[in-house]
Motif scaffolding. Structure first.
Motif, PDB file in Angstrom:
ATOM      1  N   PHE A  27     -20.334 -18.095  45.676  1.00 24.40           N
ATOM      2  CA  PHE A  27     -20.250 -16.985  46.632  1.00 24.40           C
ATOM      3  C   PHE A  27     -20.021 -17.535  48.042  1.00 24.40           C
ATOM      4  CE2 PHE A  27     -22.398 -13.676  49.306  1.00 24.40           C
ATOM      5  CZ  PHE A  27     -21.513 -12.645  49.035  1.00 24.40           C
ATOM      6  N   LEU A  28     -19.222 -16.834  48.825  1.00 23.02           N
ATOM      7  CA  LEU A  28     -18.949 -17.161  50.230  1.00 23.02           C
ATOM      8  C   LEU A  28     -18.225 -18.494  50.416  1.00 23.02           C
ATOM      9  CD1 LEU A  28     -22.155 -15.954  52.148  1.00 23.02           C
ATOM     10  CD2 LEU A  28     -19.927 -14.835  51.973  1.00 23.02           C
ATOM     11  N   ALA A  29     -17.470 -18.921  49.415  1.00 23.01           N
ATOM     12  CA  ALA A  29     -16.609 -20.087  49.603  1.00 23.01           C
ATOM     13  C   ALA A  29     -15.414 -19.686  50.475  1.00 23.01           C
ATOM     14  CB  ALA A  29     -16.141 -20.613  48.253  1.00 23.01           C
ATOM     15  N   PRO A  30     -14.762 -20.630  51.154  1.00 20.17           N
ATOM     16  CA  PRO A  30     -13.574 -20.290  51.951  1.00 20.17           C
ATOM     17  C   PRO A  30     -12.532 -19.575  51.099  1.00 20.17           C
ATOM     18  CG  PRO A  30     -14.284 -22.527  52.423  1.00 20.17           C
ATOM     19  CD  PRO A  30     -15.112 -22.054  51.252  1.00 20.17           C
ATOM     20  N   PRO A  31     -11.825 -18.599  51.636  1.00 21.60           N
ATOM     21  CA  PRO A  31     -10.858 -17.819  50.844  1.00 21.60           C
ATOM     22  C   PRO A  31      -9.865 -18.711  50.113  1.00 21.60           C
ATOM     23  CG  PRO A  31     -11.155 -16.834  53.008  1.00 21.60           C
ATOM     24  CD  PRO A  31     -11.894 -18.133  53.029  1.00 21.60           C
ATOM     25  N   ASN A  32      -9.624 -18.364  48.856  1.00 20.02           N
ATOM     26  CA  ASN A  32      -8.623 -19.023  48.017  1.00 20.02           C
ATOM     27  C   ASN A  32      -8.862 -20.523  47.859  1.00 20.02           C
ATOM     28  OD1 ASN A  32      -6.960 -16.654  47.478  1.00 20.02           O
ATOM     29  ND2 ASN A  32      -6.456 -16.745  49.662  1.00 20.02           N
ATOM     30  N   SER A  33     -10.141 -20.923  47.900  1.00 21.52           N
ATOM     31  CA  SER A  33     -10.476 -22.340  47.719  1.00 21.52           C
ATOM     32  C   SER A  33     -10.959 -22.637  46.303  1.00 21.52           C
ATOM     33  CB  SER A  33     -11.551 -22.765  48.726  1.00 21.52           C
ATOM     34  OG  SER A  33     -12.754 -22.037  48.526  1.00 21.52           O
ATOM     35  N   LEU A  34     -11.186 -21.601  45.499  1.00 20.24           N
ATOM     36  CA  LEU A  34     -11.684 -21.772  44.130  1.00 20.24           C
ATOM     37  C   LEU A  34     -10.723 -21.103  43.156  1.00 20.24           C
ATOM     38  CD1 LEU A  34     -15.453 -20.900  44.809  1.00 20.24           C
ATOM     39  CD2 LEU A  34     -14.373 -23.148  44.836  1.00 20.24           C
ATOM     40  N   VAL A  35      -9.476 -21.524  43.188  1.00 19.09           N
ATOM     41  CA  VAL A  35      -8.427 -20.877  42.390  1.00 19.09           C
ATOM     42  C   VAL A  35      -7.680 -21.934  41.588  1.00 19.09           C
ATOM     43  CG1 VAL A  35      -6.423 -19.345  42.448  1.00 19.09           C
ATOM     44  CG2 VAL A  35      -8.153 -19.198  44.255  1.00 19.09           C
ATOM     45  N   SER A  36      -7.725 -21.805  40.255  1.00 21.63           N
ATOM     46  CA  SER A  36      -6.974 -22.720  39.394  1.00 21.63           C
ATOM     47  C   SER A  36      -5.552 -22.190  39.208  1.00 21.63           C
ATOM     48  CB  SER A  36      -7.665 -22.843  38.040  1.00 21.63           C
ATOM     49  OG  SER A  36      -7.505 -21.637  37.303  1.00 21.63           O
ATOM     50  N   PHE A  37      -4.719 -23.009  38.591  1.00 24.25           N
ATOM     51  CA  PHE A  37      -3.348 -22.559  38.314  1.00 24.25           C
ATOM     52  C   PHE A  37      -3.368 -21.317  37.426  1.00 24.25           C
ATOM     53  CE2 PHE A  37      -1.648 -27.159  38.840  1.00 24.25           C
ATOM     54  CZ  PHE A  37      -1.642 -26.982  40.217  1.00 24.25           C
ATOM     55  N   PHE A  38      -4.309 -21.301  36.446  1.00 20.56           N
ATOM     56  CA  PHE A  38      -4.388 -20.142  35.560  1.00 20.56           C
ATOM     57  C   PHE A  38      -4.818 -18.895  36.339  1.00 20.56           C
ATOM     58  CE2 PHE A  38      -6.875 -17.290  32.839  1.00 20.56           C
ATOM     59  CZ  PHE A  38      -5.929 -16.983  31.887  1.00 20.56           C
ATOM     60  N   ASP A  39      -5.800 -19.034  37.262  1.00 21.69           N
ATOM     61  CA  ASP A  39      -6.265 -17.890  38.046  1.00 21.69           C
ATOM     62  C   ASP A  39      -5.128 -17.295  38.877  1.00 21.69           C
ATOM     63  OD1 ASP A  39      -8.814 -18.482  37.082  1.00 21.69           O
ATOM     64  OD2 ASP A  39      -9.248 -19.793  38.786  1.00 21.69           O
ATOM     65  N   ALA A  40      -4.224 -18.172  39.343  1.00 25.39           N
ATOM     66  CA  ALA A  40      -3.090 -17.708  40.143  1.00 25.39           C
ATOM     67  C   ALA A  40      -1.934 -17.263  39.264  1.00 25.39           C
ATOM     68  CB  ALA A  40      -2.629 -18.828  41.081  1.00 25.39           C
ATOM     69  N   SER A  41      -2.124 -17.344  37.939  1.00 23.25           N
ATOM     70  CA  SER A  41      -1.122 -16.896  36.961  1.00 23.25           C
ATOM     71  C   SER A  41       0.209 -17.636  37.095  1.00 23.25           C
ATOM     72  CB  SER A  41      -0.899 -15.382  37.081  1.00 23.25           C
ATOM     73  OG  SER A  41      -0.223 -14.896  35.949  1.00 23.25           O
ATOM     74  N   LEU A  42       0.130 -18.943  37.281  1.00 30.34           N
ATOM     75  CA  LEU A  42       1.370 -19.732  37.322  1.00 30.34           C
ATOM     76  C   LEU A  42       1.941 -19.839  35.916  1.00 30.34           C
ATOM     77  CD1 LEU A  42       0.546 -22.599  39.846  1.00 30.34           C
ATOM     78  CD2 LEU A  42       1.563 -20.361  40.247  1.00 30.34           C
ATOM     79  N   PRO A  43       3.257 -19.829  35.783  1.00 33.32           N
ATOM     80  CA  PRO A  43       3.895 -19.879  34.450  1.00 33.32           C
ATOM     81  C   PRO A  43       3.465 -21.110  33.664  1.00 33.32           C
ATOM     82  CG  PRO A  43       5.491 -19.330  36.156  1.00 33.32           C
ATOM     83  CD  PRO A  43       4.239 -19.710  36.867  1.00 33.32           C
ATOM     84  N   GLY A  44       3.227 -20.908  32.377  1.00 35.25           N
ATOM     85  CA  GLY A  44       2.886 -22.009  31.488  1.00 35.25           C
ATOM     86  C   GLY A  44       1.401 -22.291  31.364  1.00 35.25           C
ATOM     87  N   THR A  45       0.561 -21.630  32.168  1.00 28.58           N
ATOM     88  CA  THR A  45      -0.884 -21.859  32.074  1.00 28.58           C
ATOM     89  C   THR A  45      -1.479 -20.986  30.974  1.00 28.58           C
ATOM     90  OG1 THR A  45      -1.277 -20.205  33.789  1.00 28.58           O
ATOM     91  CG2 THR A  45      -1.125 -22.500  34.503  1.00 28.58           C
ATOM     92  N   LEU A  46      -2.528 -21.522  30.310  1.00 33.63           N
ATOM     93  CA  LEU A  46      -3.138 -20.826  29.191  1.00 33.63           C
ATOM     94  C   LEU A  46      -4.649 -20.708  29.390  1.00 33.63           C
ATOM     95  CD1 LEU A  46      -1.258 -22.555  26.223  1.00 33.63           C
ATOM     96  CD2 LEU A  46      -0.890 -20.235  27.086  1.00 33.63           C
ATOM     97  N   PRO A  47      -5.243 -19.646  28.841  1.00 27.71           N
ATOM     98  CA  PRO A  47      -6.690 -19.466  28.984  1.00 27.71           C
ATOM     99  C   PRO A  47      -7.478 -20.378  28.045  1.00 27.71           C
ATOM    100  CG  PRO A  47      -5.788 -17.689  27.661  1.00 27.71           C
ATOM    101  CD  PRO A  47      -4.619 -18.514  28.123  1.00 27.71           C
TER     102      PRO A  47
END
Length: 495
Positions: A27-47
């Motif tokens: 909680f309260l981390a700097p904006p967009n600092s805890l985002v993986s490639f999958f979270d950003a929905s980059l092509p080719g990433t899998l859950p």
């Protein structure tokens, strides 16, 4: 007409990483600092499914008396929000992890709000799903900013059947659920931080008739606000129907400033969510220890019976134990179980004093909690330790001080944390009067100076005797033994 309330509760799972990625949850981390490639929905990433999140959902289901589906499925729920990069949410629409549970909750009801009312609401299902990101609306610059730190965080959506009738019941159910989740450790339950968010489905109807058209009040982050929102919405719908109007199937928001609900969007205009099976995730399977297929490593599996065996003592069980063990009132058990530190304090005093638990709980609830609330302090900040309160109660129990003197000593202990109860009693000469002749002399003076009260007592008004007792206690600074004092006064006024 009566109100009908169902709840959909989104509980953020207490885990180190997100539901389908290794990105950290904080909680309260700097904006967009805890985002993986999958979270950003980059092509080719899998859950990749987080085992901890599955265990949390199963534990919660077991604690809520649910049936755990040994096989559950993931689905895609399509909608296009800027804070949902993939354009869909992975959820469990068709076959959730847990179904058919129940939650028992209680609240103070009755005309004087002094009767414990216990009710039960059925849990339709618990499903695992992703949280969305957050849209931050910058109105001065006419722009919206997106923070994806929350995108993909694991949620349990807990769906309660429409079996409640007012805001008070719904708030009590949410508070009980919050306490269960915190006890399990599956959700921290901090509503102010968005870890527990409630959607309320509200309708009204006449008993015996079909349920009315419902509205949904979204994203309520406080049990108190939930009660207000539901009660307002029930009253609004009643007045609308009585005036010949029709309730719209719409989504509404609760305005905290005005304590009203306001329309957000019309549900009839919603797009089709186009549910479809999630192609990148196989069915989720959980097992019992005895049914693990050959060749599978049990340490990599979620074992239902092992989770059942390690469930902690749940709040309802703990409350029953406290009532049975200490003979305290049920409402007092609720207060204790709602605060682990207060419960520890109470039990520490009980172990250290000769006073009965029923006396201890009175001092803890009235003197201790009252003083804490007055100064807005936590139990850990109390100037009076459990040992010190136990010492004070032992002095009272042994007959060395009166109850009024004990309350005075407690206040002095509050002001002077370094002192003991015995020390204050000696310094201020608060011990009970041990000389009967001295007490009789004081009583005689009070009787002689209050002829009207004496006359009233002789005419049959025994309540006036309490006034005379109060005068004596005032003169003795609360040092007179109440039983001995009453006997002396009754003897004097009857002659």
């Amino acid at each position: 007409m009566v109100g009908v309330v169902g709840l959909e509760i989104h509980a953020q799972i207490n885990s180190l990483s997100k539901l389908f990625s290794a990105a950290e949850v904080r909680f309260l981390a700097p904006p967009n600092s805890l985002v993986s490639f999958f979270d950003a929905s980059l092509p080719g990433t899998l859950p990749v499914l987080n085992k901890r999140c599955v265990e949390a959902a199963v534990m919660t289901g077991l604690a809520l008396n649910c049936s755990i589906n040994r096989k559950s499925l993931f689905d895609r729920k399509h909608y296009f929000y800027a804070d949902m990069p993939a354009g869909y949410q992975i959820t469990q629409q068709r076959l959730p992890v847990a179904v058919d549970g129940k939650l028992t909750y209680s609240y103070l009801g009755g005309h004087k709000r002094n009767q414990m009312v216990t009710k039960c609401v059925h849990i339709k299902q618990i499903q695992l799903e992703q949280d969305s990101g957050k849209s931050l609306h910058d109105e001065p610059h006419n722009q919206t900013l997106i923070d994806l730190n929350r995108a993909g965080v694991g949620l349990m959506e807990i769906v309660m059947e429409p079996e409640m009738s007012c805001g008070e019941e719904a708030a009590a159910a949410v508070r009980e659920l919050q306490l269960i989740l915190q006890t399990l450790g599956t959700c921290r339950g901090n509503m102010a931080e968005g870890q527990l968010r409630v959607d309320a489905n509200v309708s009204v109807h006449r008993p015996g008739e079909p349920l009315g058209i419902r509205t949904e009040v979204k994203n309520i982050n406080s049990a108190r606000f939930l009660a207000r929102a539901i009660d307002y919405e029930i009253q609004r719908q009643k007045e609308l129907l009585e005036q010949g109007g029709a309730v719209q199937n719409e989504t509404r928001a609760f305005d905290q400033k005005t304590s009203t609900t306001v329309p957000m969007r019309d549900k009839e205009d919603f797009q089709d969510y186009r549910f479809m099976p999630e192609p990148n995730l196989p069915p989720l399977r959980v097992y019992d220890s005895a049914s693990v297929p050959a060749g599978l490593d049990p340490s990599q599996l979620v074992l239902v019976d092992e989770l059942q065996a390690c469930l902690p003592e749940l709040p309802s069980v703990r409350r029953d134990r406290l009532v049975q063990t200490y003979s305290i009132l049920p409402e007092h058990s609720f207060t204790l179980v709602n605060d682990d530190k207060l419960l520890d304090y109470f039990e520490s005093v009980v172990k250290s004093t000769k006073a009965a638990p029923t006396k201890v709980i009175g001092w803890v609830m009235k003197e201790l909690v009252g003083s804490l609330n007055q100064q807005d302090l936590e139990i850990s900040q109390s100037p009076v330790s459990p040992h010190t309160l136990a010492e004070l109660l032992d002095l009272l129990e042994a007959g060395h001080i009166s109850s009024s003197a004990a309350k005075h000593v407690f206040q002095e202990l509050w002001k002077s944390p370094g002192k003991s109860a015995e020390q204050i009693v000696q310094e201020q000469d608060l011990g009970l009067l041990s000389d009967p002749a001295q007490l009789r002399s004081i009583c005689q003076t009070v009787v002689d100076t209050h002829p009207e009260q004496v006359r009233a007592i002789k005419q049959g008004n025994q309540k006036v005797l309490n006034k005379l007792m109060g005068e004596v206690q005032k003169d003795t600074k609360g040092r007179a033994n109440p039983v001995q004092l009453r006997a002396i006064l009754q003897e004097m006024v009857s002659t």
